[in-house]
Motif scaffolding. Structure first.
Motif: not given
Length: 148
Positions: A87-106
């Motif tokens: 989406t071209g967001a200015e900040v692409v880092y996430v606070d909690d990178s170990w959530e379920v969404g991260t595994w779904l991207w895997g």
């Protein structure tokens, strides 16, 4: 907003993580013999054929499982959200990178990598053609068939 540049960045990021996960899987294959063995039936009977097929399916499943888990770990370690990149967001880092969404991207990265690689080639060529702002190639002389 999704742009050509953000789409290309997203595709590069996802295919790079998928390639890294494939590398981890290949490393695991060299350490765990079960993951690299090709199974063939001992004799030409249904029991042996089914047993070899079952072992081959187990091997494929564990190879994919290792790829998905390693892609999820890579996404978690890096801490970037691919959706924010897209989406071209200015900040692409996430606070909690170990959530379920991260595994779904895997999972998306491992199973969609051939598709993403093809789309990446198309997007890069589209961007290259659009940046040149040239009309499409046209024949320089007319071609006709033999006249009789």
């Amino acid at each position: 907003m999704v742009s050509v540049d953000s789409s290309i960045a997203f595709l590069i990021y996802v295919t790079a993580v998928s390639s890294a996960a494939a590398g981890v899987t290949e490393a695991c294959k060299s350490v765990i013999p079960f993951l690299a063995t090709d199974y063939e039936p001992k004799e030409d009977c249904w029991e042996d054929v089914n047993h070899a097929a079952r072992l081959t399916h187990y091997k494929r499943f564990f190879n994919l499982l290792i790829s998905v888990v390693s892609a999820g770990v890579i996404f978690g370690l890096i801490g970037l959200d691919p959706a924010l990149i897209l989406t071209g967001a200015e900040v692409v880092y996430v606070d909690d990178s170990w959530e379920v969404g991260t595994w779904l991207w895997g999972i998306v990265a491992v199973f969609g990598s051939p598709f993403f690689a093809s789309v990446l080639k198309i997007m890069e060529s589209f961007k290259q053609n659009a940046s040149h702002n040239q009309p499409p190639n046209r024949p320089r002389r007319k071609v006709t068939g033999p006249r009789e």
